[in-house]
Enzyme design. Structure first.
Site, PDB file in Angstrom:
ATOM      1  CG  HIS A   1     -30.438 -36.919 -64.245  1.00 48.83           C
ATOM      2  ND1 HIS A   1     -30.889 -37.717 -65.268  1.00 48.83           N
ATOM      3  CD2 HIS A   1     -30.907 -37.492 -63.109  1.00 48.83           C
ATOM      4  CE1 HIS A   1     -31.604 -38.715 -64.793  1.00 48.83           C
ATOM      5  NE2 HIS A   1     -31.636 -38.598 -63.474  1.00 48.83           N
TER       6      HIS A   1
ATOM      7  CB  THR B   1     -35.278 -39.185 -72.882  1.00 46.50           C
ATOM      8  OG1 THR B   1     -35.920 -37.982 -72.446  1.00 46.50           O
ATOM      9  CG2 THR B   1     -34.482 -39.786 -71.739  1.00 46.50           C
TER      10      THR B   1
ATOM     11  CE  LYS C   1     -39.227 -39.443 -74.380  1.00 45.67           C
ATOM     12  NZ  LYS C   1     -39.355 -38.217 -73.589  1.00 45.67           N
TER      13      LYS C   1
ATOM     14  CE  LYS D   1     -31.983 -29.067 -72.337  1.00 39.26           C
ATOM     15  NZ  LYS D   1     -31.630 -30.488 -72.537  1.00 39.26           N
TER      16      LYS D   1
ATOM     17  CE  LYS E   1     -33.117 -30.680 -77.932  1.00 38.30           C
ATOM     18  NZ  LYS E   1     -32.810 -31.966 -77.345  1.00 38.30           N
ATOM     19  NE  ARG E   2     -34.184 -28.444 -68.747  1.00 40.95           N
ATOM     20  CZ  ARG E   2     -32.938 -28.034 -68.500  1.00 40.95           C
ATOM     21  NH1 ARG E   2     -32.700 -26.765 -68.214  1.00 40.95           N
ATOM     22  NH2 ARG E   2     -31.930 -28.892 -68.561  1.00 40.95           N
TER      23      ARG E   2
END
Length: 806
Positions: free
Chosen positions: A362, A652, A656, A551, A545-546
């Protein structure tokens, strides 16, 4: 209901009267109270038990059909499952929503107030756990015999609070009042060993553990949608061995010392991802991982033996998916069980292991490819380290044979990293001990096989595959967004899209229908109004998100500061925006926590300034989880997917949000590429460096200050932080960006800000924006977890459905 051995069970009815009668029976006989004295919690738990009974009936049928079929099972091993609230999903999947609402109202309760008492299980954190939950949902929906295995964490990861803008971690005691969806099985415990030494008896190795704990199982039901199949996720909770309580010490008044062994044992399943910044925390994580695989493999072997006795059949009856590196100790553990306990010879056992396991990688981050100190692993699991050395010897022999004289390749591929500290490389072990390794998006798999795992791909090219992630449309459209769901079904004239998401393509024809576009806009506006975090008429700009530097929440924040400074200077020509952040930072990840602190400081300044009123608002609700996501995702207009290209495996959340009609602004990273390909470049706001360009820039003498000096707005935003304009917060964030900027935030800043100007222009034409929004949903059918599971079945698992009679 006729089951094997002539057993019959009474079928439970789903009419409102039948459901109400069963609910009253559960209230009286299982909760021990009456309607007149029942609390809201009584009503919730009684309702849950009544729904659970109906799923348990289907579970009994499923187990009987699967036993008779003796199929190949899919076993999913994951450190986390982010299942989300269970009540509404189980009502939907059992077909009892209407009957339950009528029963509650007849008893004097408001259904929405009872639903609010449903606490989501604290078993996961981020995308890894959300994917695992979606795949279990799809496995059941597709009638595949499957069991998920995980740990039943007492306190989850943590409950996030903000104190003076800083993230504070509190215990998430999610099961404080019990979990009515859970089936405990305290009589079916497994014994797990640690430490000790290895003896040799009659030519066979025997591990003598120095410490023993118990793994107590429970399970949750995992129903399929539109089918009778109900699978399970089995969760392990660490319990002390009976001999761990020292009565002598207790009698002497040494109460803490009397239970210290029990506390040490139960710490294993106390929290998800214990802080590993200390040696003790790191060892606890390793214990946790072995505890999961030891309990799970013994249960898998037990299930195999229910119908099979020939070990040669094990590989054809068992497909075990390792969800990232956390469960990779399952490889040496299964070797130990087969060789040391079952008496198989090494080559036979290794053949079975390789047939059985598959591995999902991942990440592309080197720090996320787990390694464990040889000394620690050898002390905690001495026999497993011996087995890893033997596996490594076989691997290196094959490498030397295939690539003679390539010493560097041998060094890179070894399971043991020799310098500077001797470490066991879990990703190398995962690839070596499995049939297939898969990435989770096309770009991710390409980068895995060309960079991180290139040597292994050179050796075994046929043992790599791509399976792009997906999400459950039942959870993240039907349940999360009932307004959009109802409009989709109305527009298509059916709800078959819930199990065949490709049918969403039928919405394309409706983009020319002015009435449908107006209804779509109203549904989105209503979702924003229900969220209550900003003006429903403003653009809802969402980044959930985390928290991690790659990110690039810090890039979004620089954009917010730039917009704020334009407002203050009287030069703002953008549209009204609500910028919403959500997510948690790992407790030991100080850089990410600093970004959270700065976001909250900027939000406080912006939201308190009358100049920004009606133009810009920043929201950061605490404790982002599935419950909160189900309110945010339907309300989103713009989806922020702005990671540095080449770092995000898939994502993901991007799927969504797209399914719910949010337009994406993003880099060519992870599954963004596939989303853009499918929704169309005209319906996606692209910016930034692509992966090759980002790699080339990082490989050269990158100077982030060059961008700082060259861009007036960037310099002004960073100078505001450095000057203490936001409560004196953010100096560390600014220094990191100017001195290192590891993830090229400053290099992508101007491209990002310009792309956001394109967002403003598109938002001004509301009719065209609505068309783009509908097209995003219509063209996102590929991103169903049903399709993901079908890909796994075709390419990796090769398991077949077992139909269960309804």
């Amino acid at each position: 209901m006729d089951l094997r051995n002539g057993v019959e069970l009474r079928s439970l009815g789903n009419t409102p009267d039948e459901f109400r009668q069963d609910m009253l029976s559960n209230l009286y006989y299982r909760r021990g109270t009456t309607v007149e004295s029942a609390s809201a919690q009584d009503a919730y738990e009684t309702l849950a038990l009544t729904v659970r009974d109906r799923l348990a009936e289907r579970r009994a049928r499923t187990a009987a059909a699967q036993y008779e079929s003796n199929p190949r099972w899919v076993y999913y091993l994951s450190a986390e499952y982010l299942l989300g609230p269970q009540l509404e999903q189980n009502l939907l999947y059992s077909g009892t929503s209407e009957a339950a609402h009528k029963a509650l109202e007849a008893c004097g309760f408001k259904p929405e107030e009872i639903a609010a008492l449903d606490v989501e299980p604290g078993l996961g954190n981020g995308g890894l756990g959300r994917l695992a939950a979606c795949l279990l949902d799809s496995l059941a929906t597709l009638d595949i015999p499957a069991v998920g295995y995980g740990i039943r964490y007492d306190l989850g990861i943590f409950r996030q609070e903000f104190q003076d803008g800083r993230q504070i971690e509190r215990p998430d005691d999610w099961a404080f009042q019990g979990d009515p969806w859970e089936f405990p099985a305290p009589d079916d415990v497994q014994t797990v060993g640690f430490y000790g030494h290895v003896d040799e008896r009659d030519g066979r190795k025997v591990w003598q553990p120095g410490e023993v704990v118990l793994g107590e199982p429970s399970h949750l039901l995992v129903p399929g949608y539109g089918t009778t199949t109900v699978n399970i996720v089995r969760l392990w909770r660490a319990r002390a061995h009976q001999a761990s309580f020292d009565l002598t010490r207790f009698s002497a008044g040494q109460y803490a010392e009397a239970v210290q062994d029990a506390v040490r044992a139960e710490n294993i399943s106390k929290v998800l991802y214990p802080d590993d910044s200390t040696a003790a925390g790191r060892e606890l994580r390793l214990k946790q991982q072995y505890f999961l695989v030891s309990c799970s493999l013994r249960d898998i072997v037990r299930r195999f033996r229910l119908r099979n006795s020939d070990w040669d059949a094990f590989g054809s009856k068992t497909a075990i998916q390792l969800n990232d590196t956390h469960p990779v100790l399952a490889i040496p553990e299964l070797m130990r069980l087969l060789v040391d306990e079952e008496g198989l010879d090494w080559d036979h056992a290794w053949s079975l292991v390789r047939q059985t396991f598959n591995y999902t990688c991942h990440t592309l981050l080197p720090e996320a490819l787990e390694t464990w100190p040889v000394d620690m692993l050898g002390r905690l699991l001495p026999r497993h380290l011996e087995i890893i050395y033997l596996i490594n010897a076989g691997l290196l022999e094959e490498v030397r044979s295939r690539f003679p004289g390539d010493i560097d390749r041998v060094r890179r591929m070894s399971l043991i990293q020799e310098t500077p500290e001797r470490l066991v490389r879990m990703a190398n072990l995962a690839v070596t001990g499995t049939t297939m390794t898969n990435g989770v998006a096309e770009l991710h798999t390409q980068l895995l096989t060309s960079t991180v795992l290139r040597d292994f791909h050179d050796l075994w090219p046929s043992r790599f595959a791509n399976v792009t992630n997906g999400v459950s449309p039942r959870r993240f459209v039907r349940l999360a967004s009932p307004g959009i769901s109802a409009l989709i079904s109305s527009g298509l004239g059916h709800d078959r899209w819930l199990t065949d998401l490709s049918l969403l393509s039928g919405l394309e024809a409706l983009t020319g229908d002015a009435s449908f576009r107006e209804q779509w806009r109203e549904v989105k506006r209503s979702a924003k109004a229900a969220l209550g975090l900003g003006d429903p008429g403003a653009l809802m700009d969402v980044m959930i998100k985390r928290f991690h530097e790659y990110k690039r929440q810090q890039l979004k924040l620089l954009h917010v500061i730039t917009l704020y400074q334009r407002i203050k200077a009287g030069g703002y020509d953008g549209v009204p925006r609500t910028v919403l952040f959500g997510g948690k930072a790992a407790p030991a990840y100080q850089a990410a926590k600093n970004i959270i602190h700065l976001i909250n400081a900027v939000a406080a300044a912006v939201n308190a300034d009358p100049a920004a009123a009606g133009l810009l608002r920043v929201a950061f609700p605490a404790n982002y989880n599935i419950t909160l996501a189900e309110h945010i995702i339907p309300a989103a207009d713009l989806s922020e997917q702005i990671s540095m290209a080449g770092k995000e495996a898939s994502g993901t959340g991007n799927m969504k949000l797209t399914l719910n009609g949010a337009l994406t602004i993003g880099t060519l990273d992870g599954a963004n590429i596939e989303i853009r390909d499918r929704v169309g470049a005209d319906n996606f706001f692209l910016f930034g460096l692509d992966a090759p360009a980002a790699l080339a820039l990082r490989s050269g003498p990158y100077q982030p200050r060059d961008h700082y000096h060259a861009d007036d707005e960037l310099r002004a935003a960073l100078d505001a932080i450095r000057s203490g304009a936001f409560g004196g917060v953010g100096h560390d964030v600014a220094a990191s960006l100017l001195d290192r900027d590891e993830y090229l935030t400053l290099a992508d800043y101007r491209s990002y800000v310009d792309a956001q100007a394109g967002v403003d222009a598109a938002w001004r034409d509301q009719d065209h924006w609505t068309t783009m929004s509908i097209l995003n949903t219509a063209r996102a059918g590929f991103f169903s977890s049903d399709r993901t599971v079908t890909d796994y079945l075709d390419r990796i698992w090769h398991a077949t459905p077992v139909r269960v009679e309804g």
